[in-house]
Design a protein around this motif. Structure first.
Motif, mmCIF file in Angstrom:
data_model
loop_
_atom_site.group_PDB
_atom_site.id
_atom_site.type_symbol
_atom_site.label_atom_id
_atom_site.label_comp_id
_atom_site.label_asym_id
_atom_site.label_seq_id
_atom_site.Cartn_x
_atom_site.Cartn_y
_atom_site.Cartn_z
ATOM 1 N N LEU A 162 9.944 5.652 -9.622
ATOM 2 C CA LEU A 162 8.701 5.570 -9.637
ATOM 3 C C LEU A 162 8.218 4.957 -8.360
ATOM 4 O O LEU A 162 8.490 4.098 -7.839
ATOM 5 C CB LEU A 162 8.073 4.303 -10.774
ATOM 6 C CG LEU A 162 6.821 4.433 -11.162
ATOM 7 C CD1 LEU A 162 6.087 5.396 -11.566
ATOM 8 C CD2 LEU A 162 6.696 3.208 -12.312
ATOM 9 N N ILE A 163 7.223 5.833 -7.697
ATOM 10 C CA ILE A 163 6.900 5.905 -6.380
ATOM 11 C C ILE A 163 5.236 5.507 -6.298
ATOM 12 O O ILE A 163 4.632 6.251 -6.812
ATOM 13 C CB ILE A 163 6.794 6.739 -5.390
ATOM 14 C CG1 ILE A 163 8.559 7.025 -5.321
ATOM 15 C CG2 ILE A 163 6.478 6.637 -4.079
ATOM 16 C CD1 ILE A 163 9.060 8.688 -5.288
ATOM 17 N N ARG A 164 4.893 4.358 -5.745
ATOM 18 C CA ARG A 164 3.267 4.273 -5.745
ATOM 19 C C ARG A 164 2.797 4.854 -4.395
ATOM 20 O O ARG A 164 3.671 4.904 -3.356
ATOM 21 C CB ARG A 164 2.913 2.616 -5.490
ATOM 22 C CG ARG A 164 1.565 2.622 -5.377
ATOM 23 C CD ARG A 164 1.062 1.368 -5.626
ATOM 24 N NE ARG A 164 -0.393 1.390 -5.431
ATOM 25 C CZ ARG A 164 -1.185 0.190 -4.972
ATOM 26 N NH1 ARG A 164 -0.730 -0.727 -4.751
ATOM 27 N NH2 ARG A 164 -2.597 0.627 -4.990
ATOM 28 N N HIS A 165 1.869 5.557 -4.372
ATOM 29 C CA HIS A 165 1.358 6.274 -3.365
ATOM 30 C C HIS A 165 1.055 5.468 -2.189
ATOM 31 O O HIS A 165 0.945 3.999 -2.293
ATOM 32 C CB HIS A 165 -0.181 6.874 -3.674
ATOM 33 C CG HIS A 165 -0.937 5.952 -4.124
ATOM 34 N ND1 HIS A 165 -1.678 5.297 -3.168
ATOM 35 C CD2 HIS A 165 -1.678 5.654 -5.221
ATOM 36 C CE1 HIS A 165 -2.743 4.541 -3.721
ATOM 37 N NE2 HIS A 165 -2.616 4.678 -5.089
ATOM 38 N N ALA A 194 -1.546 10.417 -4.194
ATOM 39 C CA ALA A 194 -0.220 10.592 -4.821
ATOM 40 C C ALA A 194 0.458 12.137 -4.375
ATOM 41 O O ALA A 194 1.669 11.983 -4.032
ATOM 42 C CB ALA A 194 -0.395 10.771 -6.103
ATOM 43 N N ALA A 195 -0.352 12.970 -4.499
ATOM 44 C CA ALA A 195 0.166 14.557 -4.063
ATOM 45 C C ALA A 195 0.578 14.413 -2.536
ATOM 46 O O ALA A 195 1.760 14.998 -2.405
ATOM 47 C CB ALA A 195 -0.503 15.514 -4.480
ATOM 48 N N ASP A 229 -1.741 12.997 -16.955
ATOM 49 C CA ASP A 229 -1.132 11.933 -17.703
ATOM 50 C C ASP A 229 -1.102 10.813 -16.577
ATOM 51 O O ASP A 229 -1.013 9.492 -16.964
ATOM 52 C CB ASP A 229 -0.156 11.944 -18.599
ATOM 53 C CG ASP A 229 -0.620 12.918 -20.134
ATOM 54 O OD1 ASP A 229 -1.600 12.733 -20.290
ATOM 55 O OD2 ASP A 229 0.177 13.220 -20.537
ATOM 56 N N LEU A 230 -0.609 11.313 -15.378
ATOM 57 C CA LEU A 230 -0.326 10.013 -14.223
ATOM 58 C C LEU A 230 -1.462 9.719 -13.475
ATOM 59 O O LEU A 230 -1.331 8.866 -12.611
ATOM 60 C CB LEU A 230 0.774 10.771 -13.218
ATOM 61 C CG LEU A 230 2.142 10.979 -14.264
ATOM 62 C CD1 LEU A 230 3.085 11.564 -12.972
ATOM 63 C CD2 LEU A 230 2.687 9.769 -14.604
ATOM 64 N N VAL A 268 8.663 10.149 -9.907
ATOM 65 C CA VAL A 268 7.108 10.072 -10.337
ATOM 66 C C VAL A 268 6.394 9.340 -9.099
ATOM 67 O O VAL A 268 6.674 8.237 -9.005
ATOM 68 C CB VAL A 268 7.245 9.361 -11.661
ATOM 69 C CG1 VAL A 268 5.445 9.268 -11.942
ATOM 70 C CG2 VAL A 268 7.965 9.994 -12.609
ATOM 71 N N VAL A 269 5.427 9.984 -8.774
ATOM 72 C CA VAL A 269 4.499 9.532 -7.772
ATOM 73 C C VAL A 269 3.141 9.184 -8.441
ATOM 74 O O VAL A 269 2.456 10.057 -8.914
ATOM 75 C CB VAL A 269 4.175 10.386 -6.348
ATOM 76 C CG1 VAL A 269 3.485 9.927 -5.403
ATOM 77 C CG2 VAL A 269 5.564 10.818 -5.985
#
Length: 189
Positions: A6-9, A59-60, A76-77, A138-139
């Motif tokens: 799980l990556i935070r932007h 995030a992208a 959903d993210l 997941v970002v």
């Protein structure tokens, strides 16, 4: 079993100042782009069976710069919809509503915690079976990542208050130990 990485932007102007950025589509700062690029060597060492990202630009773009090309956007993210608190700091919200606490009081004219939980649970329901095949990246965003972690562990979403806020441009790893869901790493640069 694979791990959920799980990556935070990376940093945005609002994450630097502590403003709540839910649905506002903010770009990364130069420091945010640098932090995202710095994740690439660590992530390149892994083989992901799937990569997902919030569709919001911050995030992208983090996914792209971190070498996670082809990240599938998943609505959903998207971060919590903060309603009238969008763009405000916790201190500014306290001035409007003394004693306010996000996890207890929620937001005005935005999304309630229950709705965010439904989204996170739906995402986890789709992703858990993939972990039988390997790691999934997941970002996403700060508060959403905390809620996702609480739900991963089988806790009520409000238990997310007990996890430190993921710093921009960091990695958090969720996995299993003796078939039980656990946190394997938090705020790893």
């Amino acid at each position: 079993m694979g791990e959920l990485v799980l990556i935070r932007h990376g940093e945005t102007a609002w994450s630097r100042t502590g403003q709540h950025a839910g649905r506002t589509d903010l770009p990364l700062t130069e420091a945010g782009e640098d932090a995202a690029r710095a994740l690439a060597p660590r992530l390149a060492a892994r083989e992901f069976v799937a990569v997902y990202s919030s569709p919001l630009t911050r995030a992208a773009r983090t996914a792209e710069l971190a070498g996670l090309s082809g990240a599938e956007p998943d609505t959903d993210l998207i971060e919590w919809d903060y309603g009238r608190y969008e763009g405000l700091t916790a201190e500014q919200i306290q001035e409007l509503k003394p004693g306010w606490e996000l996890w207890r009081d929620g937001v005005d004219a935005g999304e309630d915690l229950g709705h965010v939980t439904v989204r996170v649970d739906a995402f986890l329901g789709r992703v858990r079976p993939l972990l039988d095949k390997g790691d999934v990246a997941v970002v996403a965003h700060g508060h959403l990542s905390r809620i996702l972690t609480a739900r991963w562990l089988g806790l009520h979403a409000s238990a997310a208050r007990q996890f430190g806020h993921p710093h921009p441009g960091t990695i958090n790893m969720l996995g299993y130990e003796h078939k039980l869901p656990v946190v394997l790493g938090w705020n790893v640069p």
